[in-house]
Design a protein around this motif. Structure first.
Motif, PDB file in Angstrom:
ATOM      1  N   LEU A 133    -101.636  42.409  -8.371  1.00 47.10           N
ATOM      2  CA  LEU A 133    -101.478  41.131  -9.065  1.00 47.10           C
ATOM      3  C   LEU A 133    -101.540  41.443 -10.407  1.00 47.10           C
ATOM      4  CD1 LEU A 133    -103.404  38.699  -7.030  1.00 47.10           C
ATOM      5  CD2 LEU A 133    -100.645  38.686  -7.275  1.00 47.10           C
ATOM      6  N   VAL A 134    -100.286  40.867 -11.109  1.00 52.28           N
ATOM      7  CA  VAL A 134    -100.327  40.879 -12.698  1.00 52.28           C
ATOM      8  C   VAL A 134    -100.063  39.338 -13.073  1.00 52.28           C
ATOM      9  CG1 VAL A 134     -99.695  41.971 -14.810  1.00 52.28           C
ATOM     10  CG2 VAL A 134    -100.125  43.340 -12.723  1.00 52.28           C
ATOM     11  N   PHE A 135    -101.027  38.759 -14.027  1.00 53.07           N
ATOM     12  CA  PHE A 135    -100.427  37.542 -14.316  1.00 53.07           C
ATOM     13  C   PHE A 135    -101.311  36.988 -15.726  1.00 53.07           C
ATOM     14  CE2 PHE A 135    -104.367  37.252 -11.571  1.00 53.07           C
ATOM     15  CZ  PHE A 135    -105.283  36.455 -12.313  1.00 53.07           C
ATOM     16  N   SER A 136    -100.536  36.233 -16.302  1.00 54.62           N
ATOM     17  CA  SER A 136    -101.005  35.914 -17.770  1.00 54.62           C
ATOM     18  C   SER A 136    -101.934  34.477 -17.457  1.00 54.62           C
ATOM     19  CB  SER A 136     -99.672  35.439 -18.608  1.00 54.62           C
ATOM     20  OG  SER A 136     -99.021  34.375 -18.007  1.00 54.62           O
ATOM     21  N   MET A 137    -102.656  34.378 -18.396  1.00 55.52           N
ATOM     22  CA  MET A 137    -103.594  33.110 -18.408  1.00 55.52           C
ATOM     23  C   MET A 137    -103.471  32.470 -19.835  1.00 55.52           C
ATOM     24  SD  MET A 137    -106.735  34.556 -16.151  1.00 55.52           S
ATOM     25  CE  MET A 137    -107.699  33.067 -16.017  1.00 55.52           C
ATOM     26  N   ILE A 138    -103.022  31.349 -20.104  1.00 51.01           N
ATOM     27  CA  ILE A 138    -103.014  30.620 -21.350  1.00 51.01           C
ATOM     28  C   ILE A 138    -103.829  29.317 -21.364  1.00 51.01           C
ATOM     29  CG2 ILE A 138    -101.232  29.595 -22.815  1.00 51.01           C
ATOM     30  CD1 ILE A 138     -98.988  31.402 -21.195  1.00 51.01           C
ATOM     31  N   LEU A 139    -104.629  29.261 -22.239  1.00 54.54           N
ATOM     32  CA  LEU A 139    -105.348  28.216 -22.422  1.00 54.54           C
ATOM     33  C   LEU A 139    -104.212  26.880 -22.850  1.00 54.54           C
ATOM     34  CD1 LEU A 139    -107.969  29.898 -24.494  1.00 54.54           C
ATOM     35  CD2 LEU A 139    -108.240  29.270 -22.282  1.00 54.54           C
ATOM     36  N   THR A 140    -104.651  25.759 -22.144  1.00 54.13           N
ATOM     37  CA  THR A 140    -103.859  24.502 -22.180  1.00 54.13           C
ATOM     38  C   THR A 140    -104.606  23.410 -22.202  1.00 54.13           C
ATOM     39  OG1 THR A 140    -103.317  24.151 -19.909  1.00 54.13           O
ATOM     40  CG2 THR A 140    -101.932  25.766 -20.875  1.00 54.13           C
ATOM     41  N   ASN A 141    -103.684  22.053 -22.317  1.00 52.90           N
ATOM     42  CA  ASN A 141    -104.305  20.796 -22.323  1.00 52.90           C
ATOM     43  C   ASN A 141    -103.966  20.641 -21.010  1.00 52.90           C
ATOM     44  OD1 ASN A 141    -101.896  20.125 -22.502  1.00 52.90           O
ATOM     45  ND2 ASN A 141    -102.193  19.149 -24.457  1.00 52.90           N
ATOM     46  N   GLU A 142    -104.509  19.177 -20.478  1.00 56.25           N
ATOM     47  CA  GLU A 142    -103.929  18.820 -19.037  1.00 56.25           C
ATOM     48  C   GLU A 142    -102.694  18.727 -18.692  1.00 56.25           C
ATOM     49  OE1 GLU A 142    -104.988  14.874 -16.155  1.00 56.25           O
ATOM     50  OE2 GLU A 142    -105.841  15.287 -18.049  1.00 56.25           O
ATOM     51  N   ASN A 143    -101.672  18.569 -19.830  1.00 53.57           N
ATOM     52  CA  ASN A 143    -100.156  18.365 -19.861  1.00 53.57           C
ATOM     53  C   ASN A 143     -99.742  19.831 -19.874  1.00 53.57           C
ATOM     54  OD1 ASN A 143    -100.582  15.644 -20.095  1.00 53.57           O
ATOM     55  ND2 ASN A 143    -100.741  15.535 -22.244  1.00 53.57           N
ATOM     56  N   GLY A 144    -100.350  20.737 -19.926  1.00 59.25           N
ATOM     57  CA  GLY A 144     -99.718  22.314 -19.928  1.00 59.25           C
ATOM     58  C   GLY A 144     -99.233  22.672 -21.192  1.00 59.25           C
ATOM     59  N   GLU A 145     -99.828  22.085 -22.346  1.00 60.48           N
ATOM     60  CA  GLU A 145     -99.242  22.508 -23.920  1.00 60.48           C
ATOM     61  C   GLU A 145    -100.390  23.429 -24.250  1.00 60.48           C
ATOM     62  OE1 GLU A 145     -97.606  18.060 -24.781  1.00 60.48           O
ATOM     63  OE2 GLU A 145     -99.795  18.466 -25.039  1.00 60.48           O
ATOM     64  N   SER A 146    -100.066  24.535 -24.903  1.00 61.78           N
ATOM     65  CA  SER A 146    -100.836  25.528 -25.102  1.00 61.78           C
ATOM     66  C   SER A 146    -101.781  24.940 -26.310  1.00 61.78           C
ATOM     67  CB  SER A 146    -100.007  26.713 -25.880  1.00 61.78           C
ATOM     68  OG  SER A 146     -99.329  27.587 -24.789  1.00 61.78           O
ATOM     69  N   ILE A 147    -102.956  25.504 -26.396  1.00 62.16           N
ATOM     70  CA  ILE A 147    -103.959  24.946 -27.217  1.00 62.16           C
ATOM     71  C   ILE A 147    -104.784  26.173 -27.939  1.00 62.16           C
ATOM     72  CG2 ILE A 147    -104.406  22.639 -26.422  1.00 62.16           C
ATOM     73  CD1 ILE A 147    -107.118  23.756 -24.975  1.00 62.16           C
ATOM     74  N   ALA A 148    -105.484  25.876 -29.003  1.00 62.42           N
ATOM     75  CA  ALA A 148    -106.083  26.976 -29.753  1.00 62.42           C
ATOM     76  C   ALA A 148    -107.564  27.357 -28.788  1.00 62.42           C
ATOM     77  CB  ALA A 148    -106.478  26.628 -31.047  1.00 62.42           C
ATOM     78  N   SER A 149    -107.785  28.648 -28.841  1.00 70.22           N
ATOM     79  CA  SER A 149    -109.119  29.073 -28.366  1.00 70.22           C
ATOM     80  C   SER A 149    -110.265  28.135 -28.770  1.00 70.22           C
ATOM     81  CB  SER A 149    -109.349  30.431 -28.410  1.00 70.22           C
ATOM     82  OG  SER A 149    -109.498  30.755 -29.810  1.00 70.22           O
ATOM     83  N   VAL A 150    -110.364  27.775 -29.739  1.00 70.17           N
ATOM     84  CA  VAL A 150    -111.474  26.977 -30.238  1.00 70.17           C
ATOM     85  C   VAL A 150    -111.408  25.721 -29.645  1.00 70.17           C
ATOM     86  CG1 VAL A 150    -112.770  25.931 -32.167  1.00 70.17           C
ATOM     87  CG2 VAL A 150    -111.818  28.345 -32.332  1.00 70.17           C
ATOM     88  N   ALA A 151    -110.383  24.924 -29.674  1.00 72.83           N
ATOM     89  CA  ALA A 151    -110.222  23.625 -28.918  1.00 72.83           C
ATOM     90  C   ALA A 151    -110.456  23.738 -27.349  1.00 72.83           C
ATOM     91  CB  ALA A 151    -108.798  23.064 -29.092  1.00 72.83           C
ATOM     92  N   ALA A 152    -110.542  24.872 -26.681  1.00 74.11           N
ATOM     93  CA  ALA A 152    -110.813  25.195 -25.344  1.00 74.11           C
ATOM     94  C   ALA A 152    -112.176  25.721 -25.448  1.00 74.11           C
ATOM     95  CB  ALA A 152    -109.735  26.327 -24.593  1.00 74.11           C
ATOM     96  N   GLY A 153    -113.118  25.670 -26.608  1.00 75.40           N
ATOM     97  CA  GLY A 153    -114.559  25.846 -26.293  1.00 75.40           C
ATOM     98  C   GLY A 153    -114.522  27.436 -26.226  1.00 75.40           C
ATOM     99  N   LYS A 154    -113.659  28.271 -26.667  1.00 66.03           N
ATOM    100  CA  LYS A 154    -113.834  29.741 -26.545  1.00 66.03           C
ATOM    101  C   LYS A 154    -113.990  30.142 -28.170  1.00 66.03           C
ATOM    102  CE  LYS A 154    -112.318  30.451 -22.194  1.00 66.03           C
ATOM    103  NZ  LYS A 154    -113.319  30.846 -21.452  1.00 66.03           N
TER     104      LYS A 154
END
Length: 161
Positions: free
Chosen positions: A82-103
């Motif tokens: 399996l190969v898949f991407s993982m992108i940090l988003t908000n609940e609406n599926g919009e990409s967010i900055a890593s810091v905003a996601a607590g990373k």
């Protein structure tokens, strides 16, 4: 330029045939039972495990809050890879900055996860590689979470066998 950081790479031996282990990674009903760290739950807004298929999920963490992720399945090769991407988003599926996601600030906003399944007799050697620094993964708890999730998957597979 310094040496690039070692990326996350973990192997785990499951006491089950690889078809069983692979199915646990691709069946949404099974994923709900193990694909979240201890004390957390996972919810899928949608998931379509096939090449080009997408998912949008949320890990509900009672301590750190919600973590939304979306991604695309680049490769789905039963029962090998399996190969898949993982992108940090908000609940609406919009990409967010890593810091905003607590990373951490240098956490990639998109990582590629490659999971391979190798038969060893009646067991399965699973190898997971993620395009994120192993050091960062250990500091954020992501590395430890994979180990804990594999332990939960061990338990789930033991019931299925």
């Amino acid at each position: 330029m310094g040496q690039s950081k070692k990326e996350l790479f973990i192997t785990h031996l499951f006491d089950a045939p690889r078809e069983l282990v692979f199915n646990a990674w691709t069946d949404p009903e099974q994923l709900k039972h193990w694909y979240a760290p201890d004390g957390c739950t996972i919810e899928f807004k949608y998931i379509n495990v096939k090449e080009g298929g997408t998912f949008h999920s949320c890990i509900h963490d009672p301590i750190h809050g919600d973590c939304w992720i979306k991604g695309v399945y680049d490769q789905v090769i039963f029962p090998e890879k399996l190969v898949f991407s993982m992108i940090l988003t908000n609940e609406n599926g919009e990409s967010i900055a890593s810091v905003a996601a607590g990373k951490p600030e240098d956490w990639p906003e998109e990582t590629i996860t490659t999971v391979t399944f190798t038969s060893i007799g009646n067991q399965t050697k699973l190898a997971i590689h993620q395009t994120v620094s192993e050091e960062d993964a250990k500091q954020t708890g992501a590395y430890q979470s994979w180990i804990k999730m594999f332990n939960k998957l061990n338990d789930l597979i033991a019931i299925k066998k």
